[in-house]
Each structure stands twice: as C-alpha cells, then as structure tokens.
Design a protein around this motif. Structure first.
Motif: not given
Length: 651
Positions: A118-121, A146-150, A94-99
């Motif tokens: 901003t969503a980023q690696k 926290k990533d975009n998968g909460q 999954v393309n997880y990003l830090l939010v």
C-alpha cells in the motif's frame, strides 16, 4: 527565489576540556576552504555538544567535507574532525510514497522477488523469507524500495550465515578443554558429568606463562562427540612483586612548575640510598632563584613523595635559536626566535654582511646560497658570552653562464629558442626550487658540409664506404666528420665502363663485336701471347688453334673468351662449285663458280675493305698486282645469302 540548502549536522560532536580549561567556541569550514571558515562563540563550558544546522548554499552538488574544531579559554584548538557528506540537487517538493520493494540473494537478481505494498511513507518488512534453495554458508540479502514516481532506492545489502539443519536431540555437555595462546599441544582436558550447562569456577595455573598479554582458549564437547566453536579471551599476566629488599631504581627532577620537562634518570645499579651530588643539569635554567623538585622510584615501581629545595643558578650564557622561513623566488625572509639562556645582549651575524642586536630579528636574503648564521649572547655583569652557529641554504632565482659548440643549430634548454648562428643568447628555465634560472649561453655554430666524389672506373669500383659497385651509381652517400667536427656528406657519382668482348666466329674468321675500340688478338694455347700484327677487328687463323681478342674500349681493357679454329687447310669453298687460284697469287686472282656468287669483297687482315667486285660471269678476275705482300681475305656472297671467306697470300 533561490532556496537555501541546509546540511543537518546531527553528529552530536562532544568535546571535553581539561580540569582548568573550558570550551569557548568552535569553527567549521568546507573542503579545503579554511579562508571562509565560520567561527561561533559559546558560553564557556567544560563539555560541549554541537547539534546545529549548517548552511551549504554556496557548495556545488556532490561530495564535500565538513571540518570542525573547538577552541578553549587558553586559545588552544582541538584536533580537527572531518566528515564526508553528499549535497543533493534541489528538487521541487513532491509527496513521494513507497509502493513496492524487491529482494534477492547474492548476485542472483534474475530470481528477485517483488512485493507490492500500500502506498505509504514507511514500509516495515517483517516477513519470513524462505531460503531452502540456498547452500549452507555465508550469503548476502539485497533489498531495495520503489516510490510512486517509479524511482528505486539504492540497494541495502546484509551478510548472513545459513546453518545446516540439525535433528533435535537432548545434547548434554560431557567435556571441556582449554589452552593458552597457540599452544594446543599442551591442552588441558576436563571431563564433567552430563549436563546442559557447565559453570567453570576453577583456578587455572599460569605459572609457566611469561608476564604480559596472553589468550585463553576454551571449547566444549557434547554427548554426540561434537565440539563447540572455540571461545578466546585476552588476559594480562602481572609480574610477581617482591616485598623485601626494596631499592631505588630511578629518579626524576624538575624545576619550578615545569613537570612536563622533567628529567628522568635510570640508575645503572639499584641502591638502598641515593646521594645527589653534582648530578643535576641546570645549564638551560635561567640565572636566578628557582625551586627544584625530586621524586624516586623503587623496585616495586612506586614513586616516592616529592621533595622540594631552593637553588640559585649563577649566570652561564648559552646561545641558541630557531627560525621559520617565508620562501619566495625573489627573496627569502628568515624569522629568528631566541632560545638562549642568561643572555643580556645579542649580536646577530647573518653571513651576508648584515648584523642585528634585537632578540628576535627578521632578515631578508635576496641571493641564493649558503649562509652561516651566528648569535652571540653576553651576560653584561660577568661579560661571559656564548656563540651558536648554523648554516642555512637560501633558494630563489639563479643565474648561470656556459658555452656550447655544436653543428648547424642549437636549441636552448627551455626548448623555446633555436639558434643557427654563433653569438651570445639568453634563456630562462626553472631551477631546482622551481624559480627562474637565467642562462647566458655563448653559442658557437659550426656547419655540416657536402661534396661529390666523381669517379670513372672499369667493370667495378670499391668506394670509401667499403661497398663494391659493378654498375654506375649517383645515389650512394657516405658521412664522415669534417674539420669542424660536423657531418661531411659525400655523394658518389660513379661511371662504370666496360669493354665489349663479344666475338662472332665464321669458320676460321673471328670478328670482335666492339666498335670504336682497339684490338689485339691472342693465342690462348700459348699463354695468351700476342699475335704479331693482328690488331684488326677481324682475325683469320692461318693454323688451327684457340684464339681470343683483347679489346680496349671506353678506357677499359678486357679479354674475350677463347674460340677454337679447326678448319684451316680445308678448302674454304667446295671444289665442285668454286675454284680460287692461284694461291699464293702474284698479279691476278681467278674465281670460278657455278654462277651463284653475286658479290666479292677483298679485305686486308686489319679489316679494311679494299675492293668490291660484282660478277658478270661465272669466271671472276680480280687484279691484286698493286697489293703489298701479305695475307688478304676474300669474302664471297652467294645468292642464297651465305658468306664464304677464303684466305689468300700475295707474293
């Protein structure tokens, strides 16, 4: 399709070989599974760095250990390097990003600060964090992402020290002081001109210190009279070496190229010159020609150059050996290694009747016990021999027989069997070596007994258990040891009988309440003497006194309380209403009344009813001519239910 999970071993493991040896391969395994180790050969090198991908497909998710070691061209292995790692479960990519991220101090999560990004690696946190509310001293900064998968990451914690705020002034150094080890009492203080920086280039005298490791401690004071923290530094004080009167203090020697087993000798007295005569031990050197090397050390701690000489060692057999064991419960295998010197032939005796003549035999023992092992080596030219003895203990299955005598039943040592009859039985338990111990048990079973003690007693009874019973009892028990050494349980069957000693008094007449009993009236005022002839249920006193009755009933005898009679001589019937005459009487007794008597009874003194008369008039005639001489009782029953008793004497 099942994916392969890889562990990236980015340890950059580096192994260096000695001058002559080279690394030729390595092996690794997971956890304690050495049986499934993976061996890999490499081009022989002096130094080897490992940076490889290692497959972990067969491992379960969770914590594991990877173990790695290398082998050189002499087949010698390095020590094993072990490292923990955690195998994560496989996930779909999954393309997880830090939010976002949040941080807080110490354990104060209630005041955590959350920052959205901003969503980023990758997030680089380079903000100034305010700490005015924190007290001076040590604190902990905690941060997580926290990533975009909460999903939140694990928390990263870092200690820091908050310094007190200071007003900026032009501080300058004015003094420094130093001391050794913990000896602050002998601190040396040095004043300096006011300056921003002090360079210390003085020689510090350490003559008073012992040789060895010490600590130099130093600190600085500024023009505000504030001291810096203390700076400490280890140093080693070397002994002062003499340059004259050098002497030999030690020497060492070794045979051929075996420097690793050199013999080191410290001289009891240092000497200028040393002559080695008959001081060298070559007993464990094989017979034949050898080269011996010598070195000497002086009082300055310096070794001389090596001196070499040639010797020929004559035959001197010395027997010796070592062994390893392979222990099983049904047998123990000993693998012997000969360590003897100058032996040409070998004779082994294993202590169980078996022998062998090879240099390094194996022997199997099947019976546990102690065995004396001997090896005799012989030089075939001189026929000189030597014998070495040692005792070994062999473990394994054992057998044991014993007898036991017990009551009712016996449970075997293993707890698996319970025997209730006598006989010979077998059982198996683990022995001290966790092998089988076969037990043969001769069991004798004796049995407990039971009986009833039937007792009849009067009033109370004290039984064999020491208790006194005043009532019948059929539940009490007492246990003693019978002739077989087992319990004998006795049950009490006790019957307590009592005589009824209740008495009713009617004027001068006393009547026992007991029935079916024997009676004996007693004179209480004459030490309870027997009143002759008074054996009836009812007793009528002929004189005033105190009287009791002894009752024999149900096999028991007891005496009543004493009853006082005070009305003898007073007419038993009121003269105005009743007349009874003559008294004493010969043939006929006359009773005159006012007409209120409805029944007259005549009793013997033994209580026997002799005659009953129903009055037909106020004058009652009773014929007593046939009565024997003696005392009789006349009972008059009135119409109002009263009973009046009079005593008459028959002439």
């Amino acid at each position: 399709m099942k994916q392969i999970q890889l562990l990236i071993v980015a340890l950059y493991l580096t192994f260096s070989a000695s001058a002559q040896n080279k690394v030729k391969g390595y092996e690794y395994w997971f956890d304690n599974d050495y049986a499934n180790k993976v061996t890999t050969a490499v081009t022989p090198v002096k130094q080897f760095s490992l940076n490889a991908d290692v497959a972990t497909t067969g491992l379960t998710n969770g914590i594991h250990t990877v173990n790695i070691r290398v082998v050189d061209n002499t087949e010698k292995y390095s020590s094993t390097l072990s490292h923990f790692f955690y195998k994560m479960p496989q996930h779909t990519a999954v393309n997880y990003l830090l939010v976002a991220y949040e941080y807080w101090f110490d354990n104060d999560y209630a005041n955590a600060i959350t920052v959205n990004t901003t969503a980023q690696k990758q997030v680089s946190v380079n903000d100034l964090i305010s700490t005015p509310s924190l007290s001076n001293g040590i604190h902990t900064l905690n941060i997580r992402f926290k990533d975009n998968g909460q999903k939140w990451s694990s928390t990263l914690s870092q200690f820091f020290y908050k310094m007190p705020q200071q007003v900026s002034t032009a501080h300058k150094l004015v003094t420094y002081e130093y001391w050794f080890d913990n000896d602050y009492a002998n601190v040396v203080t040095v004043n300096t001109p006011n300056q921003k920086q002090v360079a210390i280039s003085d020689l510090i005298n350490v003559q008073t210190l012992n040789n060895g490791i010490h600590t130099l401690n130093i600190r600085f004071k500024d023009n505000e009279q504030l001291w810096s923290s203390t700076l400490s530094q280890f140093f080693y004080k070397m002994p002062i070496k003499a340059t004259v009167n050098n002497v030999i203090t030690n020497y060492r020697y070794w045979v051929d190229n075996d420097f690793a087993n050199a013999t080191h000798i410290t001289l009891p007295t240092s000497v200028k010159q040393l002559s080695l005569v008959d001081n060298l031990d070559f007993t464990n050197i094989p017979k034949g020609g050898h080269t011996v090397h010598f070195q000497f050390k002086d009082s300055l701690g310096l070794w001389s150059s090596v001196t070499t000489d040639s010797i020929v060692k004559i035959s001197l057999p010395i027997s010796n050996f070592s062994y390893t064991t392979d222990v099983k419960c049904d047998s123990t295998i000993y693998d012997f290694t000969d360590l003897s010197v100058d032996g040409d032939t070998y004779l082994w005796n294993f202590g169980d009747g078996a022998t062998d003549t090879v240099a390094n035999p194996k022997h199997t023992f099947y019976t546990p016990g102690s065995y004396q092992i001997s090896l005799t080596v012989t030089d075939t030219l001189t026929m000189v021999d030597s014998t070495y003895l040692t005792t070994v203990s062999v473990t394994g299955n054992t057998a044991h027989s014993f007898s036991v005598t017990t009551c009712d039943s016996y449970t075997s040592p293993s707890g698996n069997y319970t025997f209730t009859t006598s006989g010979t039985f077998n059982d198996t338990i683990p022995n001290q070596w966790n092998c089988d111990s076969l037990l043969t048990i001769d069991v004798t079973i004796n049995y407990a007994t039971a009986s009833t003690d039937v007792i009849t007693a009067c009033d109370s009874y004290t039984w064999i258990n020491g208790n006194t019973y005043t009532a019948s009892n059929s539940t009490a028990t007492h246990t003693i040891i019978n002739a077989a050494g087992c319990d004998s349980t006795i049950t009490l069957h006790l019957t307590i009988n009592k005589a009824n000693i209740n008495v009713t008094q009617d004027g001068i007449s006393l009547t026992s309440s007991a029935t079916g009993a024997s009676y004996q009236w007693l004179d209480c005022n004459d030490a309870y003497s027997v009143i002759s002839g008074e054996k009836s249920k009812t007793f009528t006193a002929i004189e005033n006194g105190s009287y009791a009755v002894e009752v024999t009933q149900n096999g028991c005898k007891d005496t009543s309380a004493c009853f006082t009679v005070t009305t003898v001589g007073i007419k038993s019937l009121a003269e105005a209403s009743y007349k009874l005459y003559p008294n004493p009487v010969n043939d006929e007794l006359t009773i005159e009344s006012q007409g209120d008597i409805n029944l007259v009874e005549v009793y013997s003194v033994t209580g026997q009813l002799l005659q009953t008369v129903n009055p037909q008039s106020k004058v009652i005639k009773i014929n007593v001519s046939t009565y024997e001489q003696g005392v009789y009782l006349i009972k008059l029953h009135t119409t109002d239910g009263r009973i009046k008793t009079s005593r008459v004497v028959k002439n």
